[in-house]
Design an enzyme around this catalytic site. Structure first.
Site, PDB file in Angstrom:
ATOM      1  N   ARG A  23     -53.286 -29.155 -78.527  1.00 32.49           N
ATOM      2  CA  ARG A  23     -53.369 -30.116 -79.632  1.00 32.49           C
ATOM      3  C   ARG A  23     -54.579 -29.839 -80.520  1.00 32.49           C
ATOM      4  O   ARG A  23     -54.628 -30.291 -81.656  1.00 32.49           O
ATOM      5  CB  ARG A  23     -53.450 -31.537 -79.077  1.00 32.49           C
ATOM      6  N   LYS A  66     -59.562 -37.324 -84.754  1.00 26.88           N
ATOM      7  CA  LYS A  66     -59.647 -37.842 -83.388  1.00 26.88           C
ATOM      8  C   LYS A  66     -59.987 -36.699 -82.427  1.00 26.88           C
ATOM      9  O   LYS A  66     -59.751 -35.532 -82.752  1.00 26.88           O
ATOM     10  CB  LYS A  66     -58.352 -38.551 -82.986  1.00 26.88           C
ATOM     11  N   HIS A  67     -60.624 -37.007 -81.311  1.00 25.88           N
ATOM     12  CA  HIS A  67     -61.014 -38.306 -80.769  1.00 25.88           C
ATOM     13  C   HIS A  67     -62.538 -38.331 -80.749  1.00 25.88           C
ATOM     14  O   HIS A  67     -63.143 -37.651 -79.913  1.00 25.88           O
ATOM     15  CB  HIS A  67     -60.458 -38.504 -79.376  1.00 25.88           C
ATOM     16  N   HIS A 121     -56.018 -41.035 -70.420  1.00 20.91           N
ATOM     17  CA  HIS A 121     -54.925 -41.976 -70.173  1.00 20.91           C
ATOM     18  C   HIS A 121     -54.986 -42.508 -68.748  1.00 20.91           C
ATOM     19  O   HIS A 121     -54.538 -43.621 -68.468  1.00 20.91           O
ATOM     20  CB  HIS A 121     -53.567 -41.299 -70.390  1.00 20.91           C
ATOM     21  N   ASP A 164     -58.598 -45.611 -79.811  1.00 18.30           N
ATOM     22  CA  ASP A 164     -57.439 -45.031 -79.146  1.00 18.30           C
ATOM     23  C   ASP A 164     -56.759 -46.187 -78.409  1.00 18.30           C
ATOM     24  O   ASP A 164     -57.300 -47.291 -78.310  1.00 18.30           O
ATOM     25  CB  ASP A 164     -57.882 -43.917 -78.199  1.00 18.30           C
TER      26      ASP A 164
END
Length: 652
Positions: free
Chosen positions: A235, A265-266, A278, A351
Site C-alpha cells: 500500500r 495516512k497514517h 487493526h 483511523d
C-alpha cells in the site's frame, strides 16, 4: 435449476480494510463533478424538497482555495454553526461506516444506517464496497435523509475500484465491471513516474466524485521500510522517503486539482512496525531524528503540496509521546507536532475507532474524548455513534471539553461542505456514472501503470521472455484465498493464448476462521487474528504430481497484507511446493501479485517477477510481459532482504 448469486469481492480481496514523461493531460473535460440536486437548501442546509439530480458540472480545484472562496465558506459555516446545539456539533464530527451494496429501502442494514444519519444528525459517512451505481444510489439516499449535507469519504488507495468494484456472478464467473483499478501504490513507486501518480489521483477524483464521494482516504504516505509490516506493505510507495514524498505529492495534486480532497495516512507513519494496528497497538520505536529524516518527510511534502486531510496512526511512538498512547489520541502528536510544528491546518481524521490498536482497554466514550482532546476533527467509525456523541455532550457539560473546541472542528467541516456546494446540491446523477466511471479514457493510464510497474527481480536462466514452443507443457499454479474468484483468471488467459495446452491449478490455503471487519456497522467479531493460512500437504503432493515432467511451472501468489494479517511469513506449504519442484529439476517462475516481499524466506526460483496487484489489469500485464509482448522496466522501490536491493530490476 442451478443456484446463482452475486458477490462483491473488494472487501475480501483488499481486507478492510514516480519522474517520467507527461503522457496524459493534467485536466480533462470528462472530470466528474457535483450534480445539480433537486433539493434546494436553506442556510442550515436542510432539504426543502426531494427530487432527481440534474446535470453534472465539472468540479473546481480544491487544491488551494482562494481567500475570497474561503471567506464565503466561512460565512456560511458560521451562519450554520450558530444554529447548532452541542449535541448537533458533536454529531457533525462522527462519521459511520456504510456498505455500498444494493439494498432495498426496507433492508434492516440500510434502515439502521439511515436512521443513524437522520436521527443522530451525523456529519458524514465512510462508504465501503459496492458497484458504482449501487454506491451512488446509497450515497444519494443517505444525503436525502440528512438534515445537513453529508461529507462522504472512502478508502480509494488504488483508485475508485478499491471500493467500487462490481464483483462476480456465480457460478458462471462473470465479472460485473466497476471503477478503474490502478496497481497498489508500491507498483506506482516501481514505475518511478510521477505523472502516473498524478493520473492515478485524477482518475480517482473523476470517478469518485461521479459517485458522490468528496474525500479520498489516500494517499498512503507511510514509508514501508520494514519487510515484516503485516498491514501496509504494497500500500506504500516504497521504502525511500524521497520516493514516497515525490509520489505522494503528485497523487495529492492529481486528486485535489480534479475536485476531491486528498487524505495522507497514517500520520506520523505506520511503515516501520511489525504489528497490525487493526489487531493491537502498533509500535514505531525509533528516535525523533529518524522520524524527521524518514517517516515525517512524505507527510511534510504532502502538506507543502496542499493536502487537505490527514488520517491518524493507531500506534505508539515513544520519541513523540512517552505515555504509551496511540498517536491518534495524543495531543503531543496531533496538535503540537502536526498542526503547530508542521503547520497542517486541514481536516484531521482518526483511523477507524473500532480498531483494537486505538481501543485497547478504553471504552468507546473515553477513546472518543481522547481523540477530540488530541485535536481530531472527524471521529471515524466508532463502534456506537450514539455513545460517542453522548460522551462529547457530557464532557462539554462537565467542562472537560470546551464548546469552542467543538466549534473549531465543526467550522472546518461546514466550510468543506460549502466548498463542495453541498448547501445547494447534494445529490449526483446516477445516469452520469456510466459517463465517468471505468471509461476507456480512465483505463488507459491505469493500463500503462500496470504495464510499466512490472518488475523482473530474477531470471537466472534468461527464460524471460518465454520462447518455448506452443506445444510446451506449461503448468500455472495459483495460490489464493478461497474467496478470491478473480485470482489467476486474467493471467492464465494471457498465458493460454501462447500455450493453448496450459494446465491451470489453484491451491487454496486453508484457515480455521475468517476475520470480520466493519464492526462499527453492527457486524459481529470486529478484527480478529486469522490463523496462518496453510496449503495442506496433500494439496502440495497433488500439485507436484501434476507438475511432474512440465517444461515450466509458474507459481503465482495472490496472498498479502490484510486487516487480519498478524505476520508476513510465506504461506505455509509454499516452501515445500517450491522445494519439491526444484528437487524434480523443474524450471520454476515465481510471480507475486500481492506480497512484494514474497521471495524472502522462500527457495530461490529461476524467475521471480512482481506485478504489484491482484487486479485483472495487472494479471494481464504480467502475462504479456513474460511472453515478450510488452517491455519490462520496473525498479524495486524496496529492498527484499536476501533477494534484491532497492532499485533492482532486469530490463527485457
Amino acid at each position: 435449476m442451478s443456484r446463482r448469486w452475486s458477490v462483491t469481492l473488494s472487501s475480501l480481496l483488499l481486507a478492510g480494510h514516480v519522474a517520467g514523461c507527461a503522457t496524459y493531460s493534467a485536466s480533462s473535460s470528462t472530470s466528474a463533478g457535483s450534480a445539480s440536486a433537486a433539493s434546494s437548501t436553506s442556510s442550515g442546509g436542510a432539504p426543502s424538497s426531494a427530487g432527481s439530480a440534474g446535470t453534472p458540472m465539472a468540479p473546481a480545484s480544491v487544491a488551494r482555495p482562494t481567500a475570497a472562496s474561503q471567506r464565503e465558506d466561512a460565512r456560511w459555516a458560521d451562519s450554520v454553526l450558530t444554529t447548532l446545539s452541542v449535541r448537533q456539533k458533536a454529531a457533525q464530527m462522527v462519521w459511520v461506516w456504510a456498505l455500498g451494496d444494493y439494498t432495498p429501502v426496507d433492508a434492516p442494514a440500510y434502515v439502521s444506517i439511515e436512521r443513524q444519519v437522520r436521527e443522530l444528525e451525523l456529519g458524514g459517512i465512510i462508504i465501503s464496497v459496492g458497484g458504482p451505481a449501487d454506491i451512488t444510489l446509497k450515497v444519494n439516499a443517505l444525503q436525502r435523509s440528512a438534515k445537513l449535507p453529508l461529507l462522504v469519504g472512502a478508502d480509494l488507495e488504488t483508485g475508485a475500484a478499491f471500493r467500487a468494484r462490481g464483483g462476480w456472478f456465480l457460478p458462471n464467473a462473470i465479472e460485473l465491471g466497476g471503477a478503474t483499478s490502478f496497481p497498489y501504490q508500491m507498483g506506482i513507486g516501481a514505475t518511478r513516474d510521477t505523472m502516473l501518480a498524478y493520473e492515478m489521483g485524477r482518475v480517482t477524483a473523476v470517478e469518485g466524485r461521479a459517485m458522490g464521494i468528496h474525500m479520498a482516504f489516500a494517499p498512503v504516505l507511510d514509508v514501508n521500510n520494514n519487510p515484516k509490516n503485516p498491514v501496509i506493505s504494497g500500500r506504500s510507495f516504497g521504502e525511500d522517503p524521497a520516493l514516497v514524498s515525490r509520489m505522494g505529492a503528485a497523487l495529492v495534486r492529481g486528486l485535489q486539482e480534479n475536485g476531491m480532497l486528498a487524505t495522507g495516512k497514517h500520520f506520523p507513519g505506520h511503515g516501520d512496525t511489525e504489528q497490525n494496528s487493526h489487531l493491537e497497538l502498533s509500535r514505531v520505536n525509533v528516535s525523533r531524528a529518524r522520524l524527521d529524516s524518514v517517516e515525517l518527510r512524505p507527510f511534510q511534502a504532502a502538506i507543502d503540496a496542499g493536502v487537505r486531510g490527514m488520517m491518524t496512526f493507531h500506534g505508539d511512538l515513544p520519541a513523540l509521546d512517552t505515555t504509551k498512547t496511540a498517536a491518534t489520541l495524543s495531543r503531543a502528536v496531533m496538535t503540537d507536532l502536526l498542526k503547530k510544528q508542521m503547520r497542517f491546518n486541514g481536516l484531521l481524521i482518526t483511523d477507524a475507532l473500532d480498531m483494537n490498536g486505538v481501543l485497547g482497554n478504553l471504552s468507546m466514550g473515553e477513546a472518543t474524548l481522547r481523540a477530540v482532546e488530541a485535536g481530531n476533527d472527524v471521529l471515524l467509525m466508532p463502534t456506537d455513534a450514539k455513545v460517542s456523541i453522548q460522551a462529547v455532550v457530557d464532557a462539554v457539560a462537565a467542562g472537560r471539553v470546551s464548546e469552542a473546541r467543538l466549534n473549531e472542528s465543526v467550522r472546518k467541516l461546514l466550510m468543506a461542505k460549502h466548498e463542495f456546494g453541498l448547501h445547494r446540491e447534494r445529490l449526483v446523477p446516477v445516469e452520469g456514472v456510466r459517463d465517468r466511471v471505468g471509461t476507456l479514457v480512465n483505463l488507459k493510464p491505469a493500463s500503462e501503470a500496470a504495464a510499466k510497474s512490472i518488475t523482473l527481480v530474477r531470471d537466472s536462466l534468461s527464460l524471460v521472455p518465454f520462447r518455448m514452443a506452443r506445444t510446451a507443457r506449461v503448468v500455472s499454479i495459483t495460490v489464493s484465498s478461497r474467496v478470491d474468484i478473480s485470482a489467476g483468471r486474467g493471467f492464465d488467459a494471457e498465458l493460454r493464448a501462447q500455450y493453448p495446452q496450459l494446465l491451470s491449478l489453484t491451491l487454496t490455503p486453508e484457515v480455521v476462521a475468517e476475520a470480520t471487519a466493519g464492526a462499527a456497522a453492527g457486524n459481529t467479531g470486529g478484527y480478529r487474528v486469522s490463523p496462518d493460512p496453510t496449503i495442506l500437504p496433500a494439496s502440495v503432493e497433488n500439485a507436484l504430481a501434476i507438475a511432474r515432467g512440465a517444461d515450466l511451472v509458474i507459481v503465482s501468489s495472490y496472498i498479502g497484507a490484510a486487516t487480519n494479517t498478524a505476520n508476513m511469513k510465506p504461506t505455509a506449504g509454499l516452501p515445500e511446493l517450491l522445494n519439491g519442484l526444484k528437487a524434480a529439476n523443474t524450471r520454476v517462475a515465481l510471480v507475486s501479485f500481492n506480497n512484494p516481499y514474497l521471495a524472502q524466506g522462500l527457495p530461490l526460483t529461476d524467475v521471480h517477477l512482481i506485478a504489484w496487484s491482484p487486479w485483472t489489469m495487472s494479471q494481464r500485464a504480467a502475462g504479456r510481459a513474460l511472453l515478450g509482448r510488452a517491455p519490462i522496466g520496473g525498479q524495486l522501490p524496496i529492498t527484499i532482504p536476501g533477494v534484491a536491493n532497492f532499485g533492482a530490476g532486469l530490463r527485457r
